[in-house]
Design a protein around this motif. Structure first.
Motif, PDB file in Angstrom:
ATOM      1  N   ARG A  30       0.854  -1.194   0.000  1.00 57.53           N
ATOM      2  CA  ARG A  30       0.000   0.000   0.000  1.00 57.53           C
ATOM      3  C   ARG A  30       0.884   1.236   0.000  1.00 57.53           C
ATOM      4  O   ARG A  30       1.829   1.333   0.773  1.00 57.53           O
ATOM      5  CB  ARG A  30      -0.895  -0.003   1.235  1.00 57.53           C
ATOM      6  CG  ARG A  30      -1.829   1.193   1.329  1.00 57.53           C
ATOM      7  CD  ARG A  30      -2.783   1.028   2.497  1.00 57.53           C
ATOM      8  NE  ARG A  30      -3.787   2.099   2.520  1.00 57.53           N
ATOM      9  CZ  ARG A  30      -4.862   2.085   3.305  1.00 57.53           C
ATOM     10  NH1 ARG A  30      -5.071   1.054   4.107  1.00 57.53           N
ATOM     11  NH2 ARG A  30      -5.725   3.071   3.287  1.00 57.53           N
ATOM     12  N   GLY A  31       0.599   2.164  -0.854  1.00 53.91           N
ATOM     13  CA  GLY A  31       1.428   3.358  -0.960  1.00 53.91           C
ATOM     14  C   GLY A  31       2.437   3.215  -2.077  1.00 53.91           C
ATOM     15  O   GLY A  31       3.040   2.160  -2.256  1.00 53.91           O
ATOM     16  N   ALA A  32       2.657   4.305  -2.818  1.00 56.46           N
ATOM     17  CA  ALA A  32       3.483   4.235  -4.023  1.00 56.46           C
ATOM     18  C   ALA A  32       4.888   3.724  -3.739  1.00 56.46           C
ATOM     19  O   ALA A  32       5.458   2.975  -4.531  1.00 56.46           O
ATOM     20  CB  ALA A  32       3.555   5.626  -4.668  1.00 56.46           C
ATOM     21  N   ARG A  33       5.488   4.094  -2.613  1.00 51.63           N
ATOM     22  CA  ARG A  33       6.866   3.711  -2.326  1.00 51.63           C
ATOM     23  C   ARG A  33       6.984   2.383  -1.591  1.00 51.63           C
ATOM     24  O   ARG A  33       8.092   1.944  -1.282  1.00 51.63           O
ATOM     25  CB  ARG A  33       7.563   4.808  -1.520  1.00 51.63           C
ATOM     26  CG  ARG A  33       7.688   6.109  -2.288  1.00 51.63           C
ATOM     27  CD  ARG A  33       8.496   7.144  -1.531  1.00 51.63           C
ATOM     28  NE  ARG A  33       8.578   8.388  -2.285  1.00 51.63           N
ATOM     29  CZ  ARG A  33       9.478   8.631  -3.248  1.00 51.63           C
ATOM     30  NH1 ARG A  33      10.363   7.695  -3.557  1.00 51.63           N
ATOM     31  NH2 ARG A  33       9.484   9.787  -3.881  1.00 51.63           N
ATOM     32  N   LYS A  34       5.847   1.753  -1.282  1.00 47.43           N
ATOM     33  CA  LYS A  34       5.890   0.496  -0.529  1.00 47.43           C
ATOM     34  C   LYS A  34       5.262  -0.664  -1.296  1.00 47.43           C
ATOM     35  O   LYS A  34       4.948  -1.705  -0.709  1.00 47.43           O
ATOM     36  CB  LYS A  34       5.198   0.674   0.820  1.00 47.43           C
ATOM     37  CG  LYS A  34       5.912   1.659   1.743  1.00 47.43           C
ATOM     38  CD  LYS A  34       5.241   1.747   3.101  1.00 47.43           C
ATOM     39  CE  LYS A  34       5.977   2.720   4.009  1.00 47.43           C
ATOM     40  NZ  LYS A  34       5.339   2.829   5.356  1.00 47.43           N
ATOM     41  N   LYS A  35       5.064  -0.479  -2.589  1.00 45.39           N
ATOM     42  CA  LYS A  35       4.504  -1.571  -3.381  1.00 45.39           C
ATOM     43  C   LYS A  35       5.527  -2.702  -3.492  1.00 45.39           C
ATOM     44  O   LYS A  35       6.744  -2.484  -3.436  1.00 45.39           O
ATOM     45  CB  LYS A  35       4.123  -1.073  -4.774  1.00 45.39           C
ATOM     46  CG  LYS A  35       2.961  -0.082  -4.789  1.00 45.39           C
ATOM     47  CD  LYS A  35       1.638  -0.762  -4.488  1.00 45.39           C
ATOM     48  CE  LYS A  35       0.467   0.217  -4.490  1.00 45.39           C
ATOM     49  NZ  LYS A  35       0.222   0.842  -5.795  1.00 45.39           N
ATOM     50  N   LYS A  36       5.044  -3.916  -3.690  1.00 42.95           N
ATOM     51  CA  LYS A  36       5.892  -5.104  -3.737  1.00 42.95           C
ATOM     52  C   LYS A  36       5.197  -6.165  -4.565  1.00 42.95           C
ATOM     53  O   LYS A  36       4.038  -6.004  -4.983  1.00 42.95           O
ATOM     54  CB  LYS A  36       6.131  -5.640  -2.320  1.00 42.95           C
ATOM     55  CG  LYS A  36       4.830  -6.051  -1.619  1.00 42.95           C
ATOM     56  CD  LYS A  36       5.057  -6.558  -0.219  1.00 42.95           C
ATOM     57  CE  LYS A  36       3.718  -6.999   0.414  1.00 42.95           C
ATOM     58  NZ  LYS A  36       3.899  -7.542   1.775  1.00 42.95           N
ATOM     59  N   LEU A  37       5.897  -7.272  -4.792  1.00 45.34           N
ATOM     60  CA  LEU A  37       5.307  -8.422  -5.470  1.00 45.34           C
ATOM     61  C   LEU A  37       5.321  -9.608  -4.519  1.00 45.34           C
ATOM     62  O   LEU A  37       6.314  -9.838  -3.816  1.00 45.34           O
ATOM     63  CB  LEU A  37       6.091  -8.785  -6.736  1.00 45.34           C
ATOM     64  CG  LEU A  37       6.184  -7.728  -7.833  1.00 45.34           C
ATOM     65  CD1 LEU A  37       6.849  -8.324  -9.070  1.00 45.34           C
ATOM     66  CD2 LEU A  37       4.815  -7.166  -8.192  1.00 45.34           C
ATOM     67  N   PRO A  38       4.238 -10.390  -4.467  1.00 47.18           N
ATOM     68  CA  PRO A  38       4.235 -11.600  -3.631  1.00 47.18           C
ATOM     69  C   PRO A  38       5.057 -12.698  -4.285  1.00 47.18           C
ATOM     70  O   PRO A  38       5.237 -12.726  -5.515  1.00 47.18           O
ATOM     71  CB  PRO A  38       2.748 -11.973  -3.567  1.00 47.18           C
ATOM     72  CG  PRO A  38       2.199 -11.470  -4.865  1.00 47.18           C
ATOM     73  CD  PRO A  38       2.956 -10.200  -5.183  1.00 47.18           C
ATOM     74  N   SER A  39       5.562 -13.628  -3.491  1.00 48.14           N
ATOM     75  CA  SER A  39       6.414 -14.694  -4.038  1.00 48.14           C
ATOM     76  C   SER A  39       5.654 -15.590  -5.005  1.00 48.14           C
ATOM     77  O   SER A  39       6.245 -16.140  -5.949  1.00 48.14           O
ATOM     78  CB  SER A  39       6.992 -15.533  -2.893  1.00 48.14           C
ATOM     79  OG  SER A  39       5.949 -16.151  -2.146  1.00 48.14           O
ATOM     80  N   TRP A  40       4.343 -15.739  -4.824  1.00 46.58           N
ATOM     81  CA  TRP A  40       3.605 -16.659  -5.687  1.00 46.58           C
ATOM     82  C   TRP A  40       3.518 -16.174  -7.129  1.00 46.58           C
ATOM     83  O   TRP A  40       3.226 -16.962  -8.034  1.00 46.58           O
ATOM     84  CB  TRP A  40       2.191 -16.934  -5.143  1.00 46.58           C
ATOM     85  CG  TRP A  40       1.317 -15.761  -4.846  1.00 46.58           C
ATOM     86  CD1 TRP A  40       1.045 -15.230  -3.618  1.00 46.58           C
ATOM     87  CD2 TRP A  40       0.568 -14.955  -5.794  1.00 46.58           C
ATOM     88  NE1 TRP A  40       0.187 -14.162  -3.726  1.00 46.58           N
ATOM     89  CE2 TRP A  40      -0.133 -13.975  -5.049  1.00 46.58           C
ATOM     90  CE3 TRP A  40       0.415 -14.977  -7.171  1.00 46.58           C
ATOM     91  CZ2 TRP A  40      -0.957 -13.027  -5.633  1.00 46.58           C
ATOM     92  CZ3 TRP A  40      -0.407 -14.024  -7.768  1.00 46.58           C
ATOM     93  CH2 TRP A  40      -1.077 -13.077  -7.018  1.00 46.58           C
ATOM     94  N   ILE A  41       3.811 -14.898  -7.380  1.00 48.07           N
ATOM     95  CA  ILE A  41       3.698 -14.401  -8.754  1.00 48.07           C
ATOM     96  C   ILE A  41       4.759 -15.036  -9.658  1.00 48.07           C
ATOM     97  O   ILE A  41       4.606 -15.090 -10.878  1.00 48.07           O
ATOM     98  CB  ILE A  41       3.784 -12.860  -8.782  1.00 48.07           C
ATOM     99  CG1 ILE A  41       3.098 -12.321 -10.046  1.00 48.07           C
ATOM    100  CG2 ILE A  41       5.226 -12.385  -8.687  1.00 48.07           C
ATOM    101  CD1 ILE A  41       2.835 -10.838 -10.015  1.00 48.07           C
TER     102      ILE A  41
END
Length: 882
Positions: free
Chosen positions: A476-487
């Protein structure tokens, strides 16, 4: 409620397999028992990617205990070599103490095969190549586990009792979801890094203080055996579900290694003052600083992959004749079958019904009056009137992944709505069509900003469970976006759909000029997200180049040439060859080294231990003599995580665990020409390192429907880190208690409590006292060790040590006039030894009074902690304060 199994055991090592056999024996094979082992059947019991790493030694008395209570008697080939005992030598090799009676050296590669067969005789079932990741619970008790098979297929099994035998860094114990008395995390000062080789060798000098086939030898030495901490602060480490700086990585976090995602079993920090080797690879635009001796995984076309010291690396040159070293970047392992759906309950919660999770609200009702006449109310959960729902098994379709890509690039969560914003009307229409096909409801709102010509249209998706899911998985938030490992486990089509959604939101196309190729660029303010994206692209064979976009205060990644066609458009490709400074391998990317230089540095440096390596963008690597025959040895050493730092600081050295082991082997005059053993009995098991807990076992071993055993319960002895014997005692006792619980149909903490009391009475009661002795030994010098072992140990002390009791050090009694002269020479040493005797006697007495039920545990624990806090404060390790 009917369960899938009576007992589920997570972990197929020594403790887990013996527990399974014990349950089977005591229930006469009637219990339904499942063992979940992350290894294949052929590699059953393997501890790390380095093999079945262990000191391999156990006592005859523990094997006799096993035979007496379960009827299992080991022999050849799982027992490889008999010994008469363990001899502990002073640093000067002039004084020895017999530390243990008769025993054996296991072949840890072959022993699990025998133990699997023993368990199967009692009807125990096995789920190989699978990892238990999360405990299931209901109404304050553990009810099962869920996890994934090696191919990525999820599984869930329920049980009356779950036993955690998954090792010292267990995520099951760490994230135990119910209230209990079990300690969840261990202090890092109570963890020791250990490493060892198994060698065949030629006989050198005949010196029984260095090698004898009749005894296991332990050399006490504050200089030789006090984990190298070799990565500069703020280095990004690729972790599962995130990218963290090295100092943020914690015990139990899973990091990317050459063997896939592996948990961190140890972290270390020290101060460093000197030159770092700074490496800048092509494509990543990220410099990594390493201490000169740090091992780095590299590749070149002639030799393939190998390890080299950072200060030995050669800068790469691009072209058809590639020269120099290429850094190895491992990629998350691909599944045999792509992940097609995900269980959303790990991200959202609510009322479950008909395959969906429903949003809940709280309702309160009048529930009578209390004795004082006041009103009482009862609170229950009910479905929200709008019946907003989200599927439990969510299909990871291309449409859904494209929506996820839009959320990562242009999305946010506000007031329980997922919102995707854009000013392009055609794209807004496309987003609405996507949401409609997925079965969600959306509406628009408009916001205007003075710095923009066009108004921004906000597409709001009114499903709070979807919003929670997106926020949990993608941040959440532009600087805290991430990808989950399952992707990384989904199909190529779904990955491309995600990338398309992200590209449409935050991407751009740079058209060719002056013969250059078209390029596709992704931009984001979240640097960690861009590293995640780089890995995702590399997984489909596309390698991007990362750079800083100062104008936008953001990071961008460009993909050039034929690689830019991955989303399907017809792009212009330059006629000249594009040399990108990289080579694609099998689940690897090899990046050329664009720049190598030295840089002065003074500050904290860090190391992680995780199955032999970890990935700060590219791969880096992280005393005993036990005979296994006339010319075969298990040789290694252990160091505390902070002890090596103090030792290096004191002697102005930069040693790490690996250099200490290699030096220890080289300096042994009895061992010449060491080499890996011939034959298959030790295949894949000749070298390894691992983390061992060296404190008393967990003060409580049970909870409702749950128990821990072996390294997961921190059972290795504090004084020598021996873990096999405690595991045998603990697993044997636990199996009997669980069998009785099955017969009584009672799996509460109160019924399982007998495991606590029986283990403490049988084997665990002296462990806190040995913890005190270990802490004291860390405060004294080699000269004091030599003096104390020579003058202060009596025959009674040696007898106590053989019987696993704390020595009394009667020779340092102040009323003994004969000893006064020797005591005055080392008065502080004598006084410290007397203190350990008194403290240890009090701890043994306290442990033998372990409470018979959970009711008395709180007061017992408080007194134990009070005793130990005093010891920790008194025994500051040598060199700790400088």
């Amino acid at each position: 409620m009917k369960r899938d199994y009576d007992v589920v055991i997570a972990g197929g090592g020594m403790a887990g397999l013996i527990t399974a056999a014990s349950v089977g024996h005591h229930t006469k094979g009637k219990a339904r028992v499942l063992v979940i082992d992350r290894n294949s059947r052929e590699d059953a019991g393997r501890k790390t990617v380095n093999g079945w790493t262990c000191g391999d030694a156990t006592s005859k008395r523990s094997l006799d205990f096993l035979a007496e209570h379960i009827g299992i008697r080991y022999g050849s080939p799982e027992l490889e070599h008999p010994v008469k005992g363990v001899l502990v030598y002073s640093p000067d090799h002039k004084t020895k103490v017999l530390f243990e009676g008769e025993g054996y050296l296991f072949n840890r590669r072959l022993a699990p095969q025998r133990q699997v067969r023993d368990a199967e005789k009692f009807g125990v079932e096995f789920m190989f190549s699978a990892t238990a990741e999360r405990l299931l619970s209901d109404d304050g008790r553990v009810t099962g586990v869920e996890g994934r098979r090696r191919g990525g297929t999820p599984f869930k099994v329920t049980a009356k009792v779950v036993i955690d035998a998954s090792g010292s860094s267990s995520v099951l114990r760490k994230f135990l979801p119910i209230k209990s008395n079990i300690e969840k995390e261990i202090d890092l000062d109570d963890v020791e890094a250990t490493g060892r080789y198994i060698y065949e060798f030629d006989q050198g000098v005949e010196d029984e203080t260095y090698f004898t086939p009749d005894y296991c030898l332990i050399h006490l030495d504050q200089y030789k055996a006090p984990a190298g901490y070799c990565v500069a602060a703020d280095t990004p480490i690729i972790c599962k579900n995130s990218v963290k700086t090295v100092q943020e990585v914690k015990l139990g976090d899973e990091v990317l290694t050459s063997s896939g995602w592996m948990p961190v079993s140890g972290t270390s920090e020290r101060n460093f003052n000197g030159d770092l080797v700074v490496l800048t690879p092509f494509m990543l635009n990220q410099s990594i600083g390493l201490t000169p001796e740090h091992k780095v995984r590299v590749w070149n076309p002639k030799t393939g992959e190998t390890w080299k010291r950072a200060d030995e690396l050669i800068r790469s040159t691009r072209g058809s004749h590639r020269k120099g070293d290429y850094l190895v970047v491992p990629l998350p392992p691909a599944n045999n079958a792509p992940l097609e759906e995900i269980d959303t309950r790990q991200y959202v919660s609510g009322i479950e019904e008909d395959g969906y999770v429903y949003v809940t609200i709280k309702r309160s009702f009048f529930n009578g009056r209390a004795p004082d006449g006041s009103h009482q109310r009862k609170v229950t959960l009910a479905k929200h009137p709008k019946r907003t729902r989200f599927p439990i098994r969510l299909a990871l379709s291309p449409d859904f992944l494209q929506l996820c890509g839009w959320y990562v690039s242009e999305g946010c969560v506000k007031k329980n709505h997922a919102i995707i914003s854009n000013s392009n009307l055609l794209l807004i229409e496309r987003i609405h069509g996507l949401i409609s096909r997925l079965g969600f409801h959306s509406f628009d709102s408009v916001s205007k900003r003075k710095d923009r010509e066009k108004p921004t249209i906000n597409v709001e998706i009114s499903n709070s469970l979807l919003a929670r899911f997106l926020e949990s998985c993608f941040g959440r938030g532009a600087r805290k976006k991430k990808l989950p490992s399952w992707i990384h486990e989904i199909s190529r089509d779904s990955k491309l759909a995600f990338l398309r959604g992200f590209y449409l939101g935050d991407g751009s196309m740079d058209r060719s000029t002056r013969g250059r190729p078209d390029s596709r660029t992704f931009t984001t303010t979240a640097r960690a997200l861009l590293l995640d994206m780089w890995i995702l692209l590399a997984g489909i064979g596309v390698v991007g180049g990362i750079k800083r976009n100062k104008k936008k205060n953001a990071w961008s990644m460009g993909v050039f040439g034929h690689q830019a066609r991955f989303l399907g458009e017809n792009l212009t490709i330059a006629s000249r060859n594009q040399q990108g400074g990289f080579v694609l391998g099998d689940e690897r990317v090899y990046l050329g080294i664009r720049k190598i230089h030295r840089k002065g540095y003074s500050g904290a440096v860090y190391d992680l231990n995780s199955a032999g390596d970890f990935t700060p963008l590219f791969n880096v690597h992280n005393c005993w003599v036990f005979p296994k025959g006339e010319n075969k040895v298990n040789i290694g050493l252990g160091v505390s995580k902070s002890g090596l730092d103090r030792r290096n600081r004191r002697f102005k050295l930069n040693d790490n665990l690996q250099t200490l082991i290699d030096q220890y082997v080289r300096e042994n005059p009895a061992i010449r020409n060491p080499r890996p053993p011939a034959g298959d009995a030790d295949l894949g098991n000749t070298k390894g390192n691992w983390q061992v807990p060296v404190r008393r076992h967990n003060d409580c071993l049970v909870a409702n429907g749950f128990a821990i055993v072996g390294d997961a319960a921190w059972m290795p002895r504090p004084i020598d880190a021996g873990g096999i014997s405690p595991s045998i005692y603990g697993a044997t006792i636990l199996g009997k208690v669980v069998a009785d619980a099955l017969e009584a149909d009672d799996f509460s903490e109160r019924f399982l409590w007998r495991y606590n009391t029986e283990y403490m009475q049988t084997h665990g009661y002296p462990m806190a006292s040995f913890e005190v002795l270990r802490r004291y030994l860390q405060t004294i010098t080699n000269e004091q060790l030599n003096y104390g072992m020579k003058h202060f140990l009596s025959e009674d002390d040696i007898s106590n040590i053989i019987d696993r009791k704390h020595p009394d050090f009667n020779k340092v009694q102040y009323i003994n006039p004969i000893m006064w002269f020797r005591i005055l020479n080392e008065f502080e040493l004598a006084r410290g030894l007397r203190y350990t005797v008194k403290k240890s006697a009090a701890l043994v007495e306290h442990n033998l009074a372990y409470p018979e039920s959970p009711d008395g545990f709180g007061s017992w624990k408080t007194k134990l902690e009070r005793e130990l806090v005093e010891t920790i404060e008194k025994f500051k390790p040598i060199g700790a304060v400088q």
